[in-house]
Scaffold this motif. Sequence first.
Motif, PDB file in Angstrom:
ATOM      1  N   MET A 195      20.344  10.848   9.721  1.00  0.00           N
ATOM      2  CA  MET A 195      18.548   9.191   9.995  1.00  0.00           C
ATOM      3  C   MET A 195      17.302  10.345   9.828  1.00  0.00           C
ATOM      4  SD  MET A 195      17.333   6.177  12.370  1.00  0.00           S
ATOM      5  CE  MET A 195      16.379   4.723  11.146  1.00  0.00           C
ATOM      6  N   ASP A 196      16.373  10.592   8.567  1.00  0.00           N
ATOM      7  CA  ASP A 196      15.334  11.149   8.576  1.00  0.00           C
ATOM      8  C   ASP A 196      14.109  11.027   9.690  1.00  0.00           C
ATOM      9  OD1 ASP A 196      16.447  12.129   6.353  1.00  0.00           O
ATOM     10  OD2 ASP A 196      15.348  10.744   4.753  1.00  0.00           O
ATOM     11  N   ARG A 197      13.490  11.615   9.932  1.00  0.00           N
ATOM     12  CA  ARG A 197      12.370  11.227  11.150  1.00  0.00           C
ATOM     13  C   ARG A 197      11.702  10.641  10.065  1.00  0.00           C
ATOM     14  NH1 ARG A 197       7.363  12.723  11.084  1.00  0.00           N
ATOM     15  NH2 ARG A 197       7.175  13.574   9.564  1.00  0.00           N
ATOM     16  N   LEU A 198      11.415   9.231  11.669  1.00  0.00           N
ATOM     17  CA  LEU A 198       9.980   8.149  11.219  1.00  0.00           C
ATOM     18  C   LEU A 198       8.855   8.611  10.961  1.00  0.00           C
ATOM     19  CD1 LEU A 198      11.576   5.641  13.601  1.00  0.00           C
ATOM     20  CD2 LEU A 198      11.667   5.919  11.160  1.00  0.00           C
ATOM     21  N   LEU A 199       8.267   8.175  10.131  1.00  0.00           N
ATOM     22  CA  LEU A 199       6.484   8.255   9.926  1.00  0.00           C
ATOM     23  C   LEU A 199       5.553   7.795  10.066  1.00  0.00           C
ATOM     24  CD1 LEU A 199       7.182   8.707   5.987  1.00  0.00           C
ATOM     25  CD2 LEU A 199       7.378   9.818   7.622  1.00  0.00           C
ATOM     26  N   THR A 200       4.376   8.607  11.019  1.00  0.00           N
ATOM     27  CA  THR A 200       4.341   7.330  11.651  1.00  0.00           C
ATOM     28  C   THR A 200       2.806   6.295  10.483  1.00  0.00           C
ATOM     29  OG1 THR A 200       2.166   8.923  11.408  1.00  0.00           O
ATOM     30  CG2 THR A 200       3.485   8.871  13.158  1.00  0.00           C
ATOM     31  N   SER A 201       1.941   5.495  10.785  1.00  0.00           N
ATOM     32  CA  SER A 201       1.189   4.762  10.024  1.00  0.00           C
ATOM     33  C   SER A 201       0.565   5.515   9.127  1.00  0.00           C
ATOM     34  CB  SER A 201       0.523   3.595  10.519  1.00  0.00           C
ATOM     35  OG  SER A 201      -0.308   3.895  11.506  1.00  0.00           O
ATOM     36  N   GLN A 202      -0.381   6.967  10.223  1.00  0.00           N
ATOM     37  CA  GLN A 202      -0.978   8.065   9.767  1.00  0.00           C
ATOM     38  C   GLN A 202      -0.781   9.111   9.253  1.00  0.00           C
ATOM     39  OE1 GLN A 202      -4.091   8.112  10.101  1.00  0.00           O
ATOM     40  NE2 GLN A 202      -4.462  10.008   8.754  1.00  0.00           N
ATOM     41  N   GLU A 203       0.648   9.013   8.183  1.00  0.00           N
ATOM     42  CA  GLU A 203       1.235  10.063   7.708  1.00  0.00           C
ATOM     43  C   GLU A 203       1.622   9.506   6.227  1.00  0.00           C
ATOM     44  OE1 GLU A 203       4.346  13.053  10.263  1.00  0.00           O
ATOM     45  OE2 GLU A 203       4.469  10.918  10.362  1.00  0.00           O
ATOM     46  N   VAL A 204       1.638   7.699   6.594  1.00  0.00           N
ATOM     47  CA  VAL A 204       2.268   7.210   5.674  1.00  0.00           C
ATOM     48  C   VAL A 204       0.760   6.868   4.403  1.00  0.00           C
ATOM     49  CG1 VAL A 204       2.935   5.375   4.850  1.00  0.00           C
ATOM     50  CG2 VAL A 204       4.166   5.752   6.533  1.00  0.00           C
ATOM     51  N   SER A 205      -0.355   6.155   5.645  1.00  0.00           N
ATOM     52  CA  SER A 205      -1.510   6.749   4.866  1.00  0.00           C
ATOM     53  C   SER A 205      -1.693   7.659   4.240  1.00  0.00           C
ATOM     54  CB  SER A 205      -3.056   6.530   5.637  1.00  0.00           C
ATOM     55  OG  SER A 205      -3.182   7.289   6.499  1.00  0.00           O
ATOM     56  N   GLU A 206      -1.656   9.311   4.222  1.00  0.00           N
ATOM     57  CA  GLU A 206      -2.239  10.457   3.832  1.00  0.00           C
ATOM     58  C   GLU A 206      -1.167  10.349   2.273  1.00  0.00           C
ATOM     59  OE1 GLU A 206      -1.281  13.279   6.958  1.00  0.00           O
ATOM     60  OE2 GLU A 206      -3.102  12.598   7.515  1.00  0.00           O
ATOM     61  N   ILE A 207       0.302  10.113   3.108  1.00  0.00           N
ATOM     62  CA  ILE A 207       0.694   9.879   1.692  1.00  0.00           C
ATOM     63  C   ILE A 207       0.737   9.060   0.023  1.00  0.00           C
ATOM     64  CG2 ILE A 207       3.447   9.453   0.216  1.00  0.00           C
ATOM     65  CD1 ILE A 207       4.606   9.993   3.315  1.00  0.00           C
ATOM     66  N   LEU A 208       0.202   7.727   0.691  1.00  0.00           N
ATOM     67  CA  LEU A 208      -0.447   7.161  -0.217  1.00  0.00           C
ATOM     68  C   LEU A 208      -1.385   6.798  -0.851  1.00  0.00           C
ATOM     69  CD1 LEU A 208       1.600   3.350   0.901  1.00  0.00           C
ATOM     70  CD2 LEU A 208       2.166   5.347  -0.693  1.00  0.00           C
ATOM     71  N   GLY A 209      -2.627   7.675  -0.088  1.00  0.00           N
ATOM     72  CA  GLY A 209      -4.013   7.904  -0.010  1.00  0.00           C
ATOM     73  C   GLY A 209      -4.652   6.242   0.098  1.00  0.00           C
ATOM     74  N   VAL A 210      -4.455   5.812   1.553  1.00  0.00           N
ATOM     75  CA  VAL A 210      -5.064   4.472   1.344  1.00  0.00           C
ATOM     76  C   VAL A 210      -5.645   5.117   3.065  1.00  0.00           C
ATOM     77  CG1 VAL A 210      -3.870   2.747  -0.357  1.00  0.00           C
ATOM     78  CG2 VAL A 210      -3.215   3.618   2.050  1.00  0.00           C
ATOM     79  N   SER A 211      -5.909   4.114   3.985  1.00  0.00           N
ATOM     80  CA  SER A 211      -6.484   3.888   5.340  1.00  0.00           C
ATOM     81  C   SER A 211      -5.383   3.620   5.830  1.00  0.00           C
ATOM     82  CB  SER A 211      -7.800   2.937   5.320  1.00  0.00           C
ATOM     83  OG  SER A 211      -7.122   1.796   5.507  1.00  0.00           O
ATOM     84  N   GLN A 212      -5.097   3.728   7.505  1.00  0.00           N
ATOM     85  CA  GLN A 212      -4.096   3.189   7.822  1.00  0.00           C
ATOM     86  C   GLN A 212      -4.135   2.046   7.831  1.00  0.00           C
ATOM     87  OE1 GLN A 212      -4.143   6.029  11.841  1.00  0.00           O
ATOM     88  NE2 GLN A 212      -2.554   5.197  12.339  1.00  0.00           N
ATOM     89  N   LYS A 213      -5.787   1.000   8.347  1.00  0.00           N
ATOM     90  CA  LYS A 213      -5.320  -0.159   8.342  1.00  0.00           C
ATOM     91  C   LYS A 213      -4.612  -0.657   7.153  1.00  0.00           C
ATOM     92  CE  LYS A 213      -9.236  -0.589  11.543  1.00  0.00           C
ATOM     93  NZ  LYS A 213     -10.871  -1.479  10.843  1.00  0.00           N
ATOM     94  N   THR A 214      -4.925  -0.057   5.841  1.00  0.00           N
ATOM     95  CA  THR A 214      -4.542  -0.802   5.152  1.00  0.00           C
ATOM     96  C   THR A 214      -2.900  -0.500   5.243  1.00  0.00           C
ATOM     97  OG1 THR A 214      -5.732  -0.344   3.669  1.00  0.00           O
ATOM     98  CG2 THR A 214      -3.847  -0.191   1.616  1.00  0.00           C
ATOM     99  N   VAL A 215      -2.180   0.342   5.356  1.00  0.00           N
ATOM    100  CA  VAL A 215      -0.974   0.995   5.244  1.00  0.00           C
ATOM    101  C   VAL A 215      -0.350   0.111   6.343  1.00  0.00           C
ATOM    102  CG1 VAL A 215       1.160   1.777   6.715  1.00  0.00           C
ATOM    103  CG2 VAL A 215      -0.790   2.938   5.182  1.00  0.00           C
ATOM    104  N   CYS A 216      -1.146  -0.811   7.701  1.00  0.00           N
ATOM    105  CA  CYS A 216      -0.079  -1.722   9.050  1.00  0.00           C
ATOM    106  C   CYS A 216      -0.818  -2.980   8.249  1.00  0.00           C
ATOM    107  CB  CYS A 216      -1.335  -1.472  10.361  1.00  0.00           C
ATOM    108  SG  CYS A 216      -0.441   0.037  10.577  1.00  0.00           S
TER     109      CYS A 216
END
Length: 71
Positions: free
Chosen positions: A1-22
């Motif tokens: 299993m790959d390492r889990l990503l935080t919402s901050q990391e996901v927001s950086e990958i997608l180029g959106v805010s952390q609130k948008t991800v959540c």
Amino acid sequence: MDRLLTSQEVSEILGVSQKTVCYTLNIPYVKVAGKRMYQRKDIENFIQKNKHYNIDIISYQKSNKKRKYVV
């Protein structure tokens, strides 16, 4: 299993805010110690499902009242 990503990391990958991800994007997550954690495969699936293509029509032919598009 790959390492889990935080919402901050996901927001950086997608180029959106952390609130948008959540709160806006519908990406599956698990809660670990009260934090939302995301699997990379779910992020990749989200990207694939939300791809939009812009097809430039180079030329088209009219035959039998039907249009045949050539890209």
